[in-house]
Design an enzyme around this catalytic site. Sequence first.
Site, PDB file in Angstrom:
ATOM      1  CG  ASP A 425      43.485  49.316  40.569  1.00 32.35           C
ATOM      2  OD1 ASP A 425      43.039  48.850  39.509  1.00 32.35           O
ATOM      3  OD2 ASP A 425      43.247  48.826  41.695  1.00 32.35           O
ATOM      4  CD  GLU A 462      39.847  50.259  37.552  1.00 37.61           C
ATOM      5  OE1 GLU A 462      39.452  49.219  36.992  1.00 37.61           O
ATOM      6  OE2 GLU A 462      40.382  50.270  38.676  1.00 37.61           O
TER       7      GLU A 462
END
Length: 717
Positions: A425, A462
């Site tokens: 993330d 990401e």
Amino acid sequence: MATLSVTVLVLVSLTLHSISALQLGPFTIPTIANGGALGFSSSFLSAALDPQSRRVSFAAQAPPFGNGGSAGSPSLGSLVETFTNPFASFLPSSSSASSSVPIPRVSEFTNTLRSFSNVIPEGVSRIQNAASSFQNRATNALATNASRSVFDPSAILNQFAQLIPTTEQRSAGTRVSNGLNALNPVQSGLNVASNFELNYSSNNDEKNAQRVVESLANSVPEALSKLSSGPTIQLNRKDPHYYPGRHVMVHLFEWTFNDIAVECEQFLGPAGYGGVQVSPVNEYVIAANRPWWERYQPISYKIQSRSGNEQQFATMVRRCQTAGVRVYVDIVVNHMAAAGGSVPLYGTDGSPSDPANRQYPAVPYNRTHFHSSCSIQNYRNATEVRNCELSGLPDLNQAEPYVRDRIVEFMNRLIELGVAGFRMDASKHMQPEDLSAIYKRLNYLNVAFDFPANAAPFIYQEVIDLGNEAVTASQYTDLGEVTEFKYSLFIGLIYYGTIEASAFQALTKNNATQFGLLPSDSALVFVDNHDNQRGHGAGGDSILTFKDGAKYIQAIAFTLATDYGTVRLMSSYNFTDTNQGPPADGQKNIMSPGRPTNDGTCQNGWICEHRWPVVRRLVSFRNLVAPAPLTDVQITSGTFAFCRGSVGFAVFNSGKETVNGVWSVCLPAGEYCDIITGQRVGSDCTGTRVLVTDEGTVSLTLPASSSLILDLIRRVS
């Protein structure tokens, strides 16, 4: 006489990439508590092998010495004992008739070493041979004039060198043992120390001791320089490690571990799914009304979330693996939880925190582990994007060794529990070099879960990159795959009619980079994800979701029919508020989506796109045609068609008008069941039945926002 007191430490550390490792120590016995470490140490020599970090360390130390009459300075006699008795701190000893020097029971050490030989499957015979040679050398040295003989530490290093597999024994392809060539200067220095005749006259004590120390000290820089400039092992972090014949993963967003395990067994495995991404598993903040985003505000790295505890997670991973489904974990290590309405702020395992003062005692982290407080204002300033706070979340400094250690420990724990990889993330907000340093310390995947030896975890990062910013997705492709958000944007724009169907060619393997997308082998693609389906991240109103009905199904169909990237499907729950958390009961416990049904429906507000019968058929199509090239592209003003070798065909009408046409399908003549509208049942079709002529063509009428997909296994005549 002046007293010389010098301590020299020679430390050489190599990183071994093998299935597992040993540690040799005053003797450290492998246990769960110490992570399987095995080691030995003494005042002169120590060695350590750590299976979690895969680091092997050797240390040789010449202790302070001088005139035996000086207080606090050991005599040459004690130095002799130090050299001849390096294992005395661990092994029982007995007195020798000819010497007062204790002789260690070397056989006990070598037997212990042999007992751990199965820790490195490829190196069993090497370890056993090294142990035998070690015992013979030690026994001979200690049995012959023990008070004057010196145990040769260089020989011990050579024995350890034999434990490192050669090129032929390692699938990684790089001979790590070549790194030991850099030890030659160190070994030379150790030879000087070990081969010195210690029966000196008192006049030579200081002079000879000085020579020993200088030889050891001078050897260190050259050896370390050679080691640091040596070859590195190139690991493939772009392999999801699916079982053969499987090519699709699904994100079961906010599901519990127990429900994921059941889904693997009852649906994902039988349907041919290759993997499942789970929401963040570590402890995070308990926010008011339990929104979905609380999972992205960590309190600690304990495996304890609304989805379940560590034991439930471990059980889920094993059950999914048994069903042929790999597990990937969403990792949040860019930041920690932001300040809330109260202090302390508690997490899902009850851990307190004080985000305003950067206190997270359950890790523990404090203010020294974070970047200076600042907010991201300018996305064209890469330093600001990576070092300042995203939405007020305290920004961890991944350049700090302590922070890296905590992250690596957490990820390696998950690897130990059987995961196949990670979604990283907010990678955009971390320096690529910091992520690289973390990835290089990750363990190989756990072979107990049917992974091949020396397999690196699959990593997809990401990075939201729609262009015109300082941080780009391409800056991370050397580290692993990257989430290609432009794919979601492009396919949404096509089906919303903003751009022509010819733009589909940008979403194919051979053409993607010409249109600004990542290379196929670096891209993880999706129609929507948990962020952009809520209007967060990138794409805005152009993103297709389950709320778009037929257009969304067509977008999924194209994504699974084409040959671009690693595909991840979204499995959602219904929401009217973009902050809304998963379906839960009155006690805020996440509710079950229910068991799979023939019509693919779910209960309690779950959408379960992955269960829809058409999506299940499309997954099977992807699994079938994945090895086949994309050929025979046919483009009109509103349609895009192609073959997948000689096993599949797909045509898409993304326009607003019905299209009549004839297409080449690259399939044998016969009748086929269309995958989109139904399935094959024996020699019948529950949906559209299509005739392929002897010329290999089909004549079709395609309504607006529709498609037709054929393959060999759905040929009925």
